[in-house]
Design a protein around this motif. Structure first.
Motif, PDB file in Angstrom:
ATOM      1  N   GLN A 141       0.841  -1.194   0.000  1.00 21.95           N
ATOM      2  CA  GLN A 141       0.000   0.000   0.000  1.00 21.95           C
ATOM      3  C   GLN A 141       0.881   1.250   0.000  1.00 21.95           C
ATOM      4  N   ILE A 142       0.280   2.358  -0.429  1.00 21.54           N
ATOM      5  CA  ILE A 142       0.933   3.661  -0.316  1.00 21.54           C
ATOM      6  C   ILE A 142       0.378   4.335   0.937  1.00 21.54           C
ATOM      7  N   HIS A 143       1.259   4.622   1.887  1.00 22.19           N
ATOM      8  CA  HIS A 143       0.845   5.275   3.124  1.00 22.19           C
ATOM      9  C   HIS A 143       1.281   6.735   3.117  1.00 22.19           C
ATOM     10  N   LEU A 144       0.516   7.519   3.808  1.00 18.80           N
ATOM     11  CA  LEU A 144       0.876   8.912   4.026  1.00 18.80           C
ATOM     12  C   LEU A 144       0.929   9.146   5.525  1.00 18.80           C
ATOM     13  N   ILE A 145       2.050   9.652   5.990  1.00 18.78           N
ATOM     14  CA  ILE A 145       2.223   9.891   7.418  1.00 18.78           C
ATOM     15  C   ILE A 145       1.552  11.208   7.805  1.00 18.78           C
ATOM     16  N   SER A 146       0.757  11.151   8.860  1.00 24.13           N
ATOM     17  CA  SER A 146       0.009  12.333   9.308  1.00 24.13           C
ATOM     18  C   SER A 146       0.894  13.207  10.200  1.00 24.13           C
ATOM     19  N   TYR A 147       1.881  13.842   9.607  1.00 29.76           N
ATOM     20  CA  TYR A 147       2.786  14.660  10.410  1.00 29.76           C
ATOM     21  C   TYR A 147       2.057  15.834  11.032  1.00 29.76           C
ATOM     22  N   ARG A 148       2.346  16.060  12.297  1.00 29.39           N
ATOM     23  CA  ARG A 148       1.698  17.160  13.021  1.00 29.39           C
ATOM     24  C   ARG A 148       2.358  18.479  12.655  1.00 29.39           C
ATOM     25  N   ASP A 149       1.593  19.540  12.702  1.00 36.47           N
ATOM     26  CA  ASP A 149       2.139  20.876  12.438  1.00 36.47           C
ATOM     27  C   ASP A 149       2.782  21.415  13.708  1.00 36.47           C
ATOM     28  N   VAL A 150       3.867  20.779  14.121  1.00 33.92           N
ATOM     29  CA  VAL A 150       4.600  21.200  15.315  1.00 33.92           C
ATOM     30  C   VAL A 150       5.986  21.639  14.851  1.00 33.92           C
ATOM     31  N   THR A 151       6.175  22.924  14.730  1.00 39.39           N
ATOM     32  CA  THR A 151       7.400  23.461  14.156  1.00 39.39           C
ATOM     33  C   THR A 151       8.582  23.263  15.094  1.00 39.39           C
ATOM     34  N   PHE A 152       9.713  22.848  14.520  1.00 41.25           N
ATOM     35  CA  PHE A 152      10.957  22.746  15.281  1.00 41.25           C
ATOM     36  C   PHE A 152      11.845  23.921  14.863  1.00 41.25           C
ATOM     37  N   ASP A 153      12.020  24.859  15.761  1.00 46.56           N
ATOM     38  CA  ASP A 153      12.801  26.077  15.458  1.00 46.56           C
ATOM     39  C   ASP A 153      14.082  26.154  16.276  1.00 46.56           C
ATOM     40  N   ASP A 154      14.566  24.996  16.738  1.00 48.98           N
ATOM     41  CA  ASP A 154      15.721  25.008  17.643  1.00 48.98           C
ATOM     42  C   ASP A 154      17.036  24.651  16.957  1.00 48.98           C
ATOM     43  N   PHE A 155      17.118  24.818  15.623  1.00 49.18           N
ATOM     44  CA  PHE A 155      18.408  24.628  14.959  1.00 49.18           C
ATOM     45  C   PHE A 155      19.405  25.666  15.468  1.00 49.18           C
ATOM     46  N   ASP A 156      20.633  25.241  15.654  1.00 47.53           N
ATOM     47  CA  ASP A 156      21.743  26.171  15.889  1.00 47.53           C
ATOM     48  C   ASP A 156      22.489  26.310  14.571  1.00 47.53           C
ATOM     49  N   TRP A 157      22.609  27.549  14.077  1.00 50.34           N
ATOM     50  CA  TRP A 157      23.217  27.778  12.770  1.00 50.34           C
ATOM     51  C   TRP A 157      24.696  28.099  12.934  1.00 50.34           C
ATOM     52  N   VAL A 158      25.527  27.351  12.238  1.00 51.68           N
ATOM     53  CA  VAL A 158      26.983  27.413  12.417  1.00 51.68           C
ATOM     54  C   VAL A 158      27.647  27.780  11.093  1.00 51.68           C
ATOM     55  N   ASP A 159      28.688  28.580  11.173  1.00 54.26           N
ATOM     56  CA  ASP A 159      29.473  28.963   9.997  1.00 54.26           C
ATOM     57  C   ASP A 159      30.544  27.892   9.744  1.00 54.26           C
ATOM     58  N   PHE A 160      30.377  27.140   8.657  1.00 53.22           N
ATOM     59  CA  PHE A 160      31.341  26.089   8.303  1.00 53.22           C
ATOM     60  C   PHE A 160      32.300  26.541   7.197  1.00 53.22           C
ATOM     61  N   SER A 161      32.471  27.830   7.066  1.00 53.13           N
ATOM     62  CA  SER A 161      33.369  28.352   6.025  1.00 53.13           C
ATOM     63  C   SER A 161      34.754  27.725   6.138  1.00 53.13           C
ATOM     64  N   GLY A 162      35.309  27.348   4.990  1.00 59.94           N
ATOM     65  CA  GLY A 162      36.628  26.717   4.965  1.00 59.94           C
ATOM     66  C   GLY A 162      36.581  25.208   5.097  1.00 59.94           C
ATOM     67  N   TYR A 163      35.405  24.665   5.279  1.00 59.45           N
ATOM     68  CA  TYR A 163      35.259  23.212   5.419  1.00 59.45           C
ATOM     69  C   TYR A 163      34.247  22.702   4.384  1.00 59.45           C
ATOM     70  N   ASP A 164      34.464  21.492   3.935  1.00 58.87           N
ATOM     71  CA  ASP A 164      33.581  20.857   2.966  1.00 58.87           C
ATOM     72  C   ASP A 164      32.487  20.106   3.729  1.00 58.87           C
ATOM     73  N   VAL A 165      31.264  20.648   3.711  1.00 55.43           N
ATOM     74  CA  VAL A 165      30.192  20.068   4.524  1.00 55.43           C
ATOM     75  C   VAL A 165      29.771  18.688   4.024  1.00 55.43           C
ATOM     76  N   SER A 166      30.203  18.309   2.830  1.00 54.56           N
ATOM     77  CA  SER A 166      29.870  16.974   2.310  1.00 54.56           C
ATOM     78  C   SER A 166      30.949  15.943   2.644  1.00 54.56           C
ATOM     79  N   LYS A 167      31.998  16.374   3.351  1.00 52.97           N
ATOM     80  CA  LYS A 167      33.091  15.460   3.723  1.00 52.97           C
ATOM     81  C   LYS A 167      33.052  15.248   5.237  1.00 52.97           C
ATOM     82  N   GLU A 168      32.742  14.034   5.635  1.00 58.91           N
ATOM     83  CA  GLU A 168      32.558  13.752   7.062  1.00 58.91           C
ATOM     84  C   GLU A 168      33.880  13.562   7.790  1.00 58.91           C
TER      85      GLU A 168
END
Length: 603
Positions: free
Chosen positions: A372-399
């Motif tokens: 079957q094709i299911h659809l998840i009933s995600y709640r409208d509960v916003t997550f606004d607690d990201f901490d935004w960091v400056d990764f300048s000089g680093y390749d964010v795709s390289k772990e």
């Protein structure tokens, strides 16, 4: 010895169907069914079919038959067991209810009902059964199966039981579960009864009935409820995921797997099918191909054959397009095999003949699971607690740091542009964590715990104001370093589950002992105290001196999410998916007394 229908006391468990057009004569249905049964089992004897008309709207057909079957302990012998069966068909208007004394024969009918043009019948639509049985009060039992990616931190399936489960469901944690069956309170014959229903399989059960007349009366009452339904309900339990008949918005497959074979035992699937399923899992490895498929709902799978002596060989790619039919999902398959691997790839593709075994997750919030094709009933509960960091000089795709040949080289931590190096060069002062505000660069102990049995990629420990702060740092590279990357659930799912898994492990024992055990297994000396390299044994000795309170923290570094795009994505379904994952992670981690932070990219 002769037997008639008045001698039987059926357990009410029926398959319900409706006519596709005009009312189908029940004698015609009986003839077709006998043909289907005869092709599947060895019949010794049929009784005469007894037809009985109650009124213009209601009639029944019943017959007995005998099956010859080899015993399980001698399947190839000429010995035959004689098995007695009873069948009943009850029609109310255009609704038909089928009873078999042997459940395997009911499942045989279920497999044929939508494909047989001679029957002229279809299963009752799920929305109708949902509306009739699940929109009132008194849901007593729920059989739930997870449509999330398989993980150690969430059950594959579970059963809930209670007075009325609508208020007992976890509105965040249970969103990734769908129900296969339900027991709910229904009024039948002026009495409140608990009726079981499996909407996807058009199956209804009630229990012992005591007599044929009572069985027939209750089946007619159930048929009236279904026949008189005036509307449908696709999502009767709004917290849970639900099956949908609209695939127009399905897009962006980000993970593919086969279901676990253990979940299908004691179900309706034949042993032959399950054995083939196990063979495919043992013989092949597969992975979702990142190439763009022909249409948004399609997905590409690269298939590898596993040879015990020769190792893996690439068989080619399989492009699969899910198509919704009245009986569920089927697949249109295109194969692109490598030289001399056409047969192997074709063998693997046969697994798509059993859609229940296929699981696909989409960025649109859809999940293909259990046919079957299911659809998840995600709640409208916003997550606004990201901490935004400056990764300048680093390749964010390289772990992690790599050597000139592209191999992992942890000794280069701090000397390249990987996220591991960012952590080594910036922790703790260049982080947005409030409890580290008054620190300096390199303060405290920093340990790279990468490897088997790790609690995190890095551990950081520092004494502040008489308290010891222990931070578990989990790092996951972005799927791309382009400044056009969008929100990706798949980029976060695995690392968030790792964070939950490990903090739960720490909750089972003392934090300090768990960390000592983890780092003591390490053979490397990727340990620094106040920027000076030390050894693992130095850190273990330090841990022995810690007597004060340990304050645990969990940090996930995942720079795939960009600040500018995230802040303008509140209307997107994929944002709701990610918000739900993050809220669930924060809830679980907080439940063991730890704080949770996630670092995104300040782009």
């Amino acid at each position: 010895m002769e037997v008639n229908k008045d001698d039987v006391k059926p357990y009410l468990s029926i398959l319900m169907a409706k006519s596709d057009g005009e009312i189908v004569d029940i004698s015609t249905i009986v003839d077709v069914l006998k043909g289907i049964i005869s092709l599947s089992i060895e019949i010794s004897k049929w009784s005469e079919t007894e037809f009985h008309s109650v009124d213009d709207d209601t009639e029944s057909a019943t017959f007995f038959f005998q099956e010859l079957e080899s015993p399980s302990w001698a399947p190839s012998s000429e010995i035959k067991d004689l098995i007695h069966h009873f069948f009943a068909l009850i029609r109310y208007k255009s609704t038909y209810s089928f009873y078999f004394s042997d459940p395997k024969l009911k499942n045989l009918l279920l497999d044929n009902i939508s494909d047989s043009k001679d029957l002229g019948l279809s299963k009752i639509r799920q929305g109708i059964l949902n509306y009739v049985f699940l929109t009132g009060d008194g849901i007593k039992t729920l059989w739930l199966y997870g449509i999330h990616r398989r993980t150690e931190v969430k059950a594959d399936s579970k059963i809930l039981a209670g007075i009325d489960l609508i208020n007992a469901i976890d509105h965040i944690g249970d969103q990734t579960y769908a129900y296969s069956a339900v027991r709910a309170k229904v009024t039948l014959d002026r009495k409140d009864r608990t009726v079981g229903v499996n909407p996807a399989r058009s199956s209804i059960w009630l229990g012992p009935t005591g007599s044929w007349s009572n069985f027939q009366k209750l089946v007619v009452e159930l048929s009236k409820l279904v026949s008189n339904a005036t509307q449908e309900e696709l999502s009767p339990i709004h917290t849970l995921s639900y099956s949908t008949t609209d695939i127009n918005d399905v897009r962006g497959a980000y993970d593919f797997s086969l279901a676990e074979v253990e979940t299908f035992y004691n179900t309706d699937d034949s042993n032959r099918t399950l054995d083939f399923f196990k063979e495919i899992q043992n013989e092949f490895r597969f992975e979702l191909n990142s190439s763009t498929p022909s249409s948004k709902e399609e997905f590409l799978v690269t298939v590898f054959y596993i040879d015990d002596e020769l190792g893996e060989s690439n068989c080619g790619t399989l492009e699969a397009k899910p198509v919704l039919t009245k009986s569920g999902v089927i697949f249109d398959i295109k194969l692109n095999s490598t030289p001399r691997k056409k047969g192997k790839l074709k063998r693997f593709s046969r697994i798509f003949n059993s859609p229940r075994f296929i699981r696909v997750w989409y960025e649109s919030g859809h999940v293909l699971s259990d046919g079957q094709i299911h659809l998840i009933s995600y709640r409208d509960v916003t997550f606004d607690d990201f901490d935004w960091v400056d990764f300048s000089g680093y390749d964010v795709s390289k772990e992690k740091p790599l050597d000139n040949q592209g191999n992992l080289d942890l000794n280069q931590i701090g000397a390249s542009d990987s996220l591991f190096c960012w952590t080594k060069n910036n922790w703790p002062i260049n982080t947005p964590l409030d409890y580290l505000n008054n620190t300096s660069l390199g303060d405290g102990w920093l340990i790279c715990d990468d490897g088997a049995g790790e609690k995190a990629d890095f551990l950081h420990m520092i004494e502040i104001g008489g308290e010891y702060h222990l931070t578990l740092i989990h790092i996951k590279a972005a799927g791309s370093n382009k400044n056009t990357r969008k929100i990706s659930v798949g980029a976060h799912d695995i690392v968030l589950n790792q964070a939950i898994k490990n903090i739960r492990h720490l909750d089972r024992c003392l934090f300090i002992e768990a960390i000592k055990e983890s780092v003591s297994r390490s053979t490397s000396n990727l340990v620094w105290e106040n920027k000076i390299q030390k050894s693992v044994s130095d850190f273990v000795i330090y841990l022995d001196t810690v007597k004060s309170k340990i304050v645990p923290h969990v940090v996930v570094v995942q720079p795939h999410t960009r600040k500018t795009y995230h802040q303008n994505s509140g209307h997107l379904h994929v944002r709701k998916q990610l918000d739900t994952l993050l809220h669930n992670t924060k809830y679980v981690i907080s439940s063991v007394g730890a704080s949770f932070n996630i670092f995104g990219s300040d782009e």
